[in-house]
Design a protein around this motif. Structure first.
Motif, mmCIF file in Angstrom:
data_model
loop_
_atom_site.group_PDB
_atom_site.id
_atom_site.type_symbol
_atom_site.label_atom_id
_atom_site.label_comp_id
_atom_site.label_asym_id
_atom_site.label_seq_id
_atom_site.Cartn_x
_atom_site.Cartn_y
_atom_site.Cartn_z
ATOM 1 N N GLN A 49 -61.559 -24.288 -1.008
ATOM 2 C CA GLN A 49 -62.835 -23.717 -0.617
ATOM 3 C C GLN A 49 -63.439 -24.487 0.557
ATOM 4 N N LYS A 50 -63.915 -23.751 1.542
ATOM 5 C CA LYS A 50 -64.589 -24.380 2.664
ATOM 6 C C LYS A 50 -66.007 -24.766 2.269
ATOM 7 N N THR A 51 -66.555 -25.748 2.948
ATOM 8 C CA THR A 51 -67.927 -26.169 2.708
ATOM 9 C C THR A 51 -68.790 -25.790 3.885
ATOM 10 N N GLY A 52 -70.096 -25.731 3.644
ATOM 11 C CA GLY A 52 -71.025 -25.414 4.729
ATOM 12 C C GLY A 52 -71.210 -23.926 4.905
ATOM 13 N N ASN A 53 -71.994 -23.548 5.900
ATOM 14 C CA ASN A 53 -72.279 -22.139 6.152
ATOM 15 C C ASN A 53 -71.070 -21.464 6.772
ATOM 16 N N GLU A 54 -70.866 -20.218 6.389
ATOM 17 C CA GLU A 54 -69.719 -19.461 6.871
ATOM 18 C C GLU A 54 -70.162 -18.354 7.817
ATOM 19 N N ASP A 55 -69.444 -18.189 8.890
ATOM 20 C CA ASP A 55 -69.633 -17.009 9.729
ATOM 21 C C ASP A 55 -69.106 -15.803 8.977
ATOM 22 N N GLU A 56 -69.723 -14.654 9.162
ATOM 23 C CA GLU A 56 -69.330 -13.468 8.405
ATOM 24 C C GLU A 56 -67.889 -13.067 8.666
ATOM 25 N N THR A 57 -67.344 -13.436 9.813
ATOM 26 C CA THR A 57 -65.985 -13.030 10.153
ATOM 27 C C THR A 57 -64.939 -13.981 9.599
ATOM 28 N N GLN A 58 -65.360 -15.112 9.043
ATOM 29 C CA GLN A 58 -64.411 -16.099 8.549
ATOM 30 C C GLN A 58 -64.019 -15.814 7.103
ATOM 31 N N GLN A 59 -62.842 -16.326 6.706
ATOM 32 C CA GLN A 59 -62.475 -16.304 5.303
ATOM 33 C C GLN A 59 -63.444 -17.228 4.568
ATOM 34 N N SER A 60 -63.719 -16.896 3.324
ATOM 35 C CA SER A 60 -64.631 -17.716 2.537
ATOM 36 C C SER A 60 -63.888 -18.877 1.890
ATOM 37 N N HIS A 61 -62.629 -19.034 2.192
ATOM 38 C CA HIS A 61 -61.846 -20.119 1.632
ATOM 39 C C HIS A 61 -60.765 -20.516 2.620
ATOM 40 N N GLY A 62 -60.154 -21.672 2.361
ATOM 41 C CA GLY A 62 -59.199 -22.197 3.307
ATOM 42 C C GLY A 62 -57.848 -21.530 3.312
ATOM 43 N N LEU A 63 -57.543 -20.737 2.298
ATOM 44 C CA LEU A 63 -56.275 -20.035 2.213
ATOM 45 C C LEU A 63 -56.467 -18.541 2.404
ATOM 46 N N ILE A 64 -55.494 -17.922 3.035
ATOM 47 C CA ILE A 64 -55.397 -16.462 3.017
ATOM 48 C C ILE A 64 -54.261 -16.157 2.055
ATOM 49 N N ILE A 65 -54.572 -15.473 0.973
ATOM 50 C CA ILE A 65 -53.581 -15.247 -0.076
ATOM 51 C C ILE A 65 -53.220 -13.781 -0.201
ATOM 52 N N THR A 66 -51.930 -13.514 -0.041
ATOM 53 C CA THR A 66 -51.346 -12.209 -0.325
ATOM 54 C C THR A 66 -50.558 -12.333 -1.618
ATOM 55 N N ARG A 67 -50.753 -11.391 -2.526
ATOM 56 C CA ARG A 67 -49.928 -11.373 -3.752
ATOM 57 C C ARG A 67 -49.039 -10.145 -3.715
ATOM 58 N N ALA A 68 -47.731 -10.371 -3.842
ATOM 59 C CA ALA A 68 -46.788 -9.265 -3.920
ATOM 60 C C ALA A 68 -46.885 -8.607 -5.288
ATOM 61 N N VAL A 69 -46.937 -7.297 -5.287
ATOM 62 C CA VAL A 69 -46.953 -6.521 -6.529
ATOM 63 C C VAL A 69 -45.771 -5.561 -6.480
ATOM 64 N N GLY A 70 -44.894 -5.686 -7.452
ATOM 65 C CA GLY A 70 -43.702 -4.856 -7.474
ATOM 66 C C GLY A 70 -43.965 -3.480 -8.055
ATOM 67 N N ILE A 71 -43.392 -2.477 -7.419
ATOM 68 C CA ILE A 71 -43.488 -1.097 -7.902
ATOM 69 C C ILE A 71 -42.071 -0.647 -8.247
ATOM 70 N N ALA A 72 -41.818 -0.422 -9.543
ATOM 71 C CA ALA A 72 -40.471 -0.078 -9.997
ATOM 72 C C ALA A 72 -40.250 1.425 -10.078
ATOM 73 N N GLY A 73 -41.303 2.165 -10.212
ATOM 74 C CA GLY A 73 -41.190 3.623 -10.350
ATOM 75 C C GLY A 73 -42.576 4.221 -10.386
ATOM 76 N N VAL A 74 -42.864 4.947 -11.446
ATOM 77 C CA VAL A 74 -44.203 5.512 -11.585
ATOM 78 C C VAL A 74 -45.193 4.395 -11.899
ATOM 79 N N ILE A 75 -46.433 4.607 -11.512
ATOM 80 C CA ILE A 75 -47.475 3.617 -11.781
ATOM 81 C C ILE A 75 -48.144 3.968 -13.096
ATOM 82 N N ASP A 76 -47.809 3.214 -14.144
ATOM 83 C CA ASP A 76 -48.399 3.468 -15.461
ATOM 84 C C ASP A 76 -49.662 2.637 -15.632
ATOM 85 N N GLY A 77 -50.216 2.668 -16.827
ATOM 86 C CA GLY A 77 -51.458 1.952 -17.087
ATOM 87 C C GLY A 77 -51.345 0.457 -16.894
ATOM 88 N N ASN A 78 -50.222 -0.126 -17.301
ATOM 89 C CA ASN A 78 -50.028 -1.571 -17.141
ATOM 90 C C ASN A 78 -49.962 -1.969 -15.665
#
Length: 231
Positions: free
Chosen positions: A97-126
């Motif tokens: 997490q960054k400290t201090g005031n943030e510019d609106e265009t900046q990330q609110s934290h020091g990491l940009i995180i992408t999470r891969a989500v696997g799609i095996a077939g139909v998208i069920d409730g789970n």
């Protein structure tokens, strides 16, 4: 549209990607991948980059400590995760997490995180709930084809209707979430479905679609791909 070219293993391919205008460049540090690059080699490769903010570290850490070690050693803070729970991702973000005031265009934290989500077939409730939970805590979600519980490196495409459904679920849950589409992306698909898909996705992730063989890119295909991007 924005293009991420993933699976870079050489200075030569890295140079072509940068010169042709790739928006993001991915380095894979996952043992099961045929495009695996060790952290030390990744750090060496990015030292040659003109714009190091384009580097994305693709990892599948066994736990938070493993993720932190790879982040620190590589020096890359744009991370694509193929593991970790929503709770672990939240904790990881808090540590950077960054400290201090943030510019609106900046990330609110020091990491940009992408999470891969696997799609095996139909998208069920789970699967719907999985998309929603990760949309709550990540900056990006990346949808990729899932085979035997693993995502990445499959070379198989997610059907357009399924990809759009997944995107709508994520956006309904978090209107600010950014979305990446992977899974066998290639020049043909972007030419034919790109205009439709870019209404729902911020980034197209291409790997095998611009290769001669795993980890060896085809310069002509990269050039052709980037020409489509600017049309």
């Amino acid at each position: 549209m924005k293009i991420k070219i993933c699976g870079i293993r050489s200075k030569e391919d890295l140079k072509v990607c940068e010169e042709e205008g790739a928006d993001l460049i991915g380095f894979i540090n996952i043992e099961r991948s045929t495009r695996m690059v060790k952290i030390g080699e990744i750090k060496n490769l990015i030292s040659f980059m003109k714009d190091k903010t384009k580097a994305v570290l693709v990892i599948e850490p066994i736990n938070m400590a493993d993720a932190e070690e790879k982040i620190i050693k590589s020096g890359i803070t744009n991370i694509q995760l193929h593991s970790l729970s929503p709770e672990e991702i939240s904790q990881l973000k808090e540590k950077y997490q960054k400290t201090g005031n943030e510019d609106e265009t900046q990330q609110s934290h020091g990491l940009i995180i992408t999470r891969a989500v696997g799609i095996a077939g139909v998208i069920d409730g789970n699967k719907k709930r999985e998309i929603e939970y990760f949309a709550d805590v990540c900056d990006f979600l990346l949808f990729d084809t899932e085979i035997q519980g693993k995502t990445g490196g499959t070379g198989r495409q997610i059907p357009i209707e399924t990809a759009i459904k997944a995107a709508k679920i994520a956006k309904t849950r978090n209107k600010n979430i950014k979305l990446t589409l992977a899974g066998g992306m290639n020049i043909f698909r972007i030419k034919n479905e790109g205009k439709t898909l870019e209404k729902f996705f911020n980034i197209f992730d291409i790997n095998s679609g611009v290769e001669n063989k795993p980890g060896v890119k085809n310069n002509s295909k990269i050039t052709e791909l980037m020409k489509i991007k600017v049309v």
